[in-house]
Every structure is written in C-alpha cells, then in structure tokens.
Design a protein around this motif. Structure first.
Motif, short mmCIF file in Angstrom:
data_model
loop_
_atom_site.label_atom_id
_atom_site.label_comp_id
_atom_site.label_asym_id
_atom_site.label_seq_id
_atom_site.Cartn_x
_atom_site.Cartn_y
_atom_site.Cartn_z
N VAL A 285 -21.71 -36.58 -11.86
CA VAL A 285 -20.39 -37.23 -11.27
C VAL A 285 -19.24 -36.25 -11.21
CG1 VAL A 285 -18.69 -38.85 -11.90
CG2 VAL A 285 -21.09 -39.47 -12.31
N VAL A 286 -18.45 -36.19 -10.39
CA VAL A 286 -17.30 -35.32 -10.12
C VAL A 286 -16.32 -35.80 -9.82
CG1 VAL A 286 -16.87 -33.22 -8.69
CG2 VAL A 286 -19.09 -33.52 -8.94
N GLN A 287 -15.12 -35.22 -10.36
CA GLN A 287 -13.71 -35.60 -10.26
C GLN A 287 -13.15 -34.83 -8.96
OE1 GLN A 287 -11.08 -36.18 -13.59
NE2 GLN A 287 -9.38 -35.76 -12.24
N PHE A 288 -12.42 -35.48 -8.17
CA PHE A 288 -11.61 -34.87 -7.24
C PHE A 288 -10.69 -35.69 -6.53
CE2 PHE A 288 -15.39 -37.12 -5.45
CZ PHE A 288 -15.07 -37.58 -4.19
N GLU B 173 -11.14 -32.44 6.12
CA GLU B 173 -9.91 -31.74 5.92
C GLU B 173 -8.91 -32.22 4.98
OE1 GLU B 173 -11.53 -32.42 8.81
OE2 GLU B 173 -12.00 -30.49 9.70
N ASN B 174 -9.08 -33.59 4.68
CA ASN B 174 -8.25 -34.29 3.45
C ASN B 174 -8.46 -33.88 2.10
OD1 ASN B 174 -6.91 -35.14 6.03
ND2 ASN B 174 -7.65 -37.28 5.61
N LEU B 175 -9.34 -32.98 1.92
CA LEU B 175 -9.79 -32.90 0.59
C LEU B 175 -8.81 -31.83 -0.01
CD1 LEU B 175 -12.14 -32.97 -1.71
CD2 LEU B 175 -13.15 -30.79 -0.57
N CYS B 176 -8.21 -32.11 -1.20
CA CYS B 176 -7.33 -31.43 -1.81
C CYS B 176 -7.74 -30.45 -2.69
CB CYS B 176 -6.36 -32.30 -2.66
SG CYS B 176 -5.47 -33.78 -1.80
N ASP C 61 -3.32 -43.30 4.74
CA ASP C 61 -1.98 -43.80 4.73
C ASP C 61 -1.07 -42.67 4.02
OD1 ASP C 61 -2.55 -43.88 2.11
OD2 ASP C 61 -2.25 -46.15 1.70
N GLY C 62 -1.51 -41.42 3.64
CA GLY C 62 -0.79 -40.26 3.24
C GLY C 62 -0.78 -40.20 1.76
N SER C 63 -1.23 -41.25 0.86
CA SER C 63 -1.53 -41.37 -0.50
C SER C 63 -2.64 -40.50 -0.94
CB SER C 63 -1.52 -42.68 -0.90
OG SER C 63 -2.70 -43.29 -0.79
N ILE C 64 -2.43 -39.92 -2.33
CA ILE C 64 -3.59 -39.27 -2.83
C ILE C 64 -4.49 -40.05 -3.63
CG2 ILE C 64 -3.86 -37.33 -4.28
CD1 ILE C 64 -2.61 -36.30 -1.91
N ARG C 65 -5.74 -39.83 -3.28
CA ARG C 65 -6.61 -40.54 -4.21
C ARG C 65 -7.64 -39.83 -5.24
NH1 ARG C 65 -10.11 -43.88 -5.92
NH2 ARG C 65 -11.88 -44.75 -5.20
N MET C 66 -7.54 -39.82 -6.27
CA MET C 66 -8.29 -39.29 -7.32
C MET C 66 -9.54 -40.13 -7.25
SD MET C 66 -8.60 -36.80 -9.38
CE MET C 66 -6.81 -36.25 -9.80
N ALA C 67 -10.64 -39.41 -7.19
CA ALA C 67 -11.94 -40.06 -7.19
C ALA C 67 -13.00 -39.86 -8.25
CB ALA C 67 -12.51 -40.08 -5.90
N HIS C 68 -13.81 -40.33 -8.48
CA HIS C 68 -15.21 -39.91 -9.21
C HIS C 68 -16.38 -40.24 -8.54
CE1 HIS C 68 -11.95 -40.17 -12.51
NE2 HIS C 68 -12.61 -39.11 -12.98
N GLY C 69 -16.83 -39.27 -8.17
CA GLY C 69 -18.00 -39.48 -7.08
C GLY C 69 -19.40 -38.75 -7.40
N THR C 70 -20.49 -39.33 -6.94
CA THR C 70 -21.44 -38.81 -7.04
C THR C 70 -22.65 -38.84 -5.77
OG1 THR C 70 -23.62 -38.56 -8.58
CG2 THR C 70 -22.72 -40.69 -8.30
N LEU C 71 -23.62 -37.99 -5.78
CA LEU C 71 -24.55 -38.06 -4.81
C LEU C 71 -26.10 -37.83 -5.50
CD1 LEU C 71 -23.13 -36.17 -1.85
CD2 LEU C 71 -23.42 -38.44 -1.98
#
Length: 79
Positions: free
Chosen positions: A21-24, A76-79, A30-40
């Motif tokens: 699991v990675v936090q990114f 391209e939207n990855l911060c 909509d222009g807002s920033i999303r903090m996510a915890h995701g996995t593959l």
C-alpha cells in the motif's frame, strides 16, 4: 523533460503499489488534491471480474484501500 519525469514517477508508483500500500496524491478533475492510499498487490485486491477493457493511455487504475474501491486518475495529475 517534464513528461519524462511524470512517467518516471508513474513507473515508480506502480512498482511500489505492486509490492504494498502506497500513499500518494494527485489533482482531481475538479482541481482539488486527493491524498490516496492505493495498491496493486494481488494478495490485497478483492476478487474482480474486470470489464474486459484496458484503461485509456495515460490513466492509472489502482485499488483505494481507504474507500475499498477501484479508482483512477490521469498520470499527468500525479503530484
């Protein structure tokens, strides 16, 4: 040069998600920033039937461990 850096960040993110699991964060449409915890990582994914379609070029699909749901964003939207 910026596109190359984005694709490197994307490759690193996908590699890390395949191992846990990675936090990114990324910018939503909509222009807002999303903090996510995701996995593959296969052992952390729910059973899926799939759609039979590949994601569009430039789209990252991941399993969100906070929302317990599949999500996607434009690379391209990855911060």
């Amino acid at each position: 040069m910026k596109k190359i850096l984005i694709h490197i960040k994307n490759a690193v993110l996908k590699f890390r998600m395949r191992h846990g699991v990675v936090q990114f964060k990324y910018t939503k449409k909509d222009g807002s920033i999303r903090m996510a915890h995701g996995t593959l990582k296969k052992s952390l994914l729910p059973p899926t039937l799939g759609t039979g379609k590949k994601p569009a070029a430039g789209v990252v699909v991941y399993y969100d461990t906070d929302k317990n749901s599949w999500r996607s964003f434009i690379v391209e939207n990855l911060c």
